[in-house]
Design an enzyme around this catalytic site. Structure first.
Site, PDB file in Angstrom:
ATOM      1  N   ASP A 167       0.851  -1.190   0.000  1.00  0.00           N
ATOM      2  CA  ASP A 167       0.000   0.000   0.000  1.00  0.00           C
ATOM      3  C   ASP A 167       0.890   1.244   0.000  1.00  0.00           C
ATOM      4  O   ASP A 167       1.869   1.305   0.748  1.00  0.00           O
ATOM      5  CB  ASP A 167      -0.858  -0.038   1.278  1.00  0.00           C
ATOM      6  CG  ASP A 167      -2.164   0.716   1.101  1.00  0.00           C
ATOM      7  OD1 ASP A 167      -2.637   0.810  -0.042  1.00  0.00           O
ATOM      8  OD2 ASP A 167      -2.684   1.213   2.106  1.00  0.00           O
ATOM      9  N   ASN A 175      -2.519  12.697  -3.348  1.00  0.00           N
ATOM     10  CA  ASN A 175      -3.419  13.119  -4.427  1.00  0.00           C
ATOM     11  C   ASN A 175      -4.007  14.502  -4.167  1.00  0.00           C
ATOM     12  O   ASN A 175      -4.065  15.341  -5.065  1.00  0.00           O
ATOM     13  CB  ASN A 175      -4.568  12.106  -4.551  1.00  0.00           C
ATOM     14  CG  ASN A 175      -4.412  11.215  -5.766  1.00  0.00           C
ATOM     15  OD1 ASN A 175      -3.698  11.557  -6.708  1.00  0.00           O
ATOM     16  ND2 ASN A 175      -5.052  10.080  -5.737  1.00  0.00           N
ATOM     17  N   ASP A 184      -1.291   9.853 -10.454  1.00  0.00           N
ATOM     18  CA  ASP A 184      -1.148   8.775 -11.445  1.00  0.00           C
ATOM     19  C   ASP A 184       0.320   8.508 -11.748  1.00  0.00           C
ATOM     20  O   ASP A 184       0.755   7.363 -11.858  1.00  0.00           O
ATOM     21  CB  ASP A 184      -1.872   9.154 -12.748  1.00  0.00           C
ATOM     22  CG  ASP A 184      -3.387   9.074 -12.607  1.00  0.00           C
ATOM     23  OD1 ASP A 184      -3.861   8.611 -11.536  1.00  0.00           O
ATOM     24  OD2 ASP A 184      -4.091   9.472 -13.558  1.00  0.00           O
ATOM     25  N   GLU A 211      -4.408   2.212  -4.834  1.00  0.00           N
ATOM     26  CA  GLU A 211      -2.983   2.407  -4.592  1.00  0.00           C
ATOM     27  C   GLU A 211      -2.364   1.148  -3.977  1.00  0.00           C
ATOM     28  O   GLU A 211      -1.371   1.201  -3.278  1.00  0.00           O
ATOM     29  CB  GLU A 211      -2.747   3.638  -3.704  1.00  0.00           C
ATOM     30  CG  GLU A 211      -3.141   3.475  -2.251  1.00  0.00           C
ATOM     31  CD  GLU A 211      -4.559   3.929  -1.942  1.00  0.00           C
ATOM     32  OE1 GLU A 211      -5.433   3.835  -2.815  1.00  0.00           O
ATOM     33  OE2 GLU A 211      -4.791   4.351  -0.795  1.00  0.00           O
TER      34      GLU A 211
END
Ligand SMILES: [Mg+2]
Length: 299
Positions: A167, A175, A184, A211
């Site tokens: 993770d 983000n 991204d 993610e």
């Protein structure tokens, strides 16, 4: 690569000359050796003579199409019989197309060209089905399929199968701070970093969810899994991607949960997954930016 299977060396030579512009041409002079060569080289296209002693072309074609390992190779049947019945027999055996002798060079080239194009498009589709669009690594669908397959293989061989769940730490905050495009890009870099940390054949890294990433580790005991967990963390640390919103590091980091077991009749593939998931939970609870194998914590 194109494979010609024909018992007559003169026919092989004539065909080779006609199609030499389409790439490497290899040949086999019997059905048996043709099947063996298909297994080994996985040609894009096979030009298969029908009239051969021993196993005829239809039978060769049926066998190639019945085996998952060779099914995807296109076959054009070549025969001196030009009746509808023979054409139907060829298509029923699984051939993509049908060519009659004596060979007409422009026609052979046109048919070969078409089949190579179809094969290329099929390969591309196949790749898209298995690939994660964002990161270019394998997707969840491929992971599930490969994991089930590795589980059965390790069960047969009574070998330890390892699994890592990964993770990205504080990815939501990343983000929010850097924007989705940069998010991204971060996932692409992480995918690349994880990929470069793996060193053995068969180790498969896939995007598991948003993610989250997963790695299948064949023939891996807990001790080895521990080392791999460290390498995975290091490979992401080495990227040195700035992460201003992380509470545990100045750069992007990951938490890794690892587990391993020898699959037997009583255990389920999902139990190893949930072991790895528990370990990942502990890695996060213990401060993230680390790998946890079962109960052991590695910094
Ligand atoms: Mg023949």
């Amino acid at each position: 690569m194109i494979l010609i299977i024909d018992d007559n060396p003169k026919s092989i030579k004539a065909l080779s000359l006609i199609i030499r512009d389409f790439g490497q041409v290899i040949f086999a002079t019997s059905g048996q050796s043709g099947i063996a060569m298909t297994m080994k080289t996985k040609p894009d296209l096979i030009l298969l003579d029908v009239e051969m002693p021993g196993m005829n072309g239809y039978e060769v074609c049926r066998q190639l199409k019945a085996d998952a390992a060779t099914r995807n190779c296109s076959v054009i049947i070549v025969t001196s019989h030009s009746s509808v019945d023979h054409e139907v027999a060829a298509l029923e055996a699984g051939a993509a197309d049908f060519i009659t002798k004596p060979l007409n060079a422009p026609l052979v080239r046109a048919r070969v060209k078409t089949q190579l194009l179809v094969k290329k498009q099929a390969d591309e589709l196949h790749r898209q089905v298995e690939q994660d669009g964002l990161t270019g690594i394998y997707n969840r669908r491929y992971f599930d399929q490969q994991y089930a397959q590795e589980w059965r293989r390790h069960q047969r061989q009574r070998s330890p199968l390892g699994l890592a769940l990964i993770d990205v730490d504080f990815f939501k905050a990343y983000n929010d701070h850097y924007g989705h495009q940069q998010g991204d890009e971060c996932l692409r870099q992480v995918a690349k970093g994880l990929h470069s940390a793996l060193r053995r054949p068969g180790e498969t890294v896939a995007r598991y969810g948003g993610e989250e990433f997963a790695v299948i580790l064949p023939y891996t005991e807990l001790g080895e899994a521990q080392k791999i967990g460290l390498w995975l963390c290091e490979s992401i640390r080495d990227l040195q991607l700035p992460h201003a919103q992380s509470e545990v590091a100045a750069h992007v980091s990951i938490s890794v949960g690892l587990a391993s077991c020898v699959p037997d009749g009583r255990s389920l593939p999902t139990s190893l997954l949930s072991d790895a998931d528990d370990a990942l939970y502990k890695a996060k609870a213990n401060g993230r930016n680390r790998a946890v194998v079962s109960d052991r914590v590695i910094d």
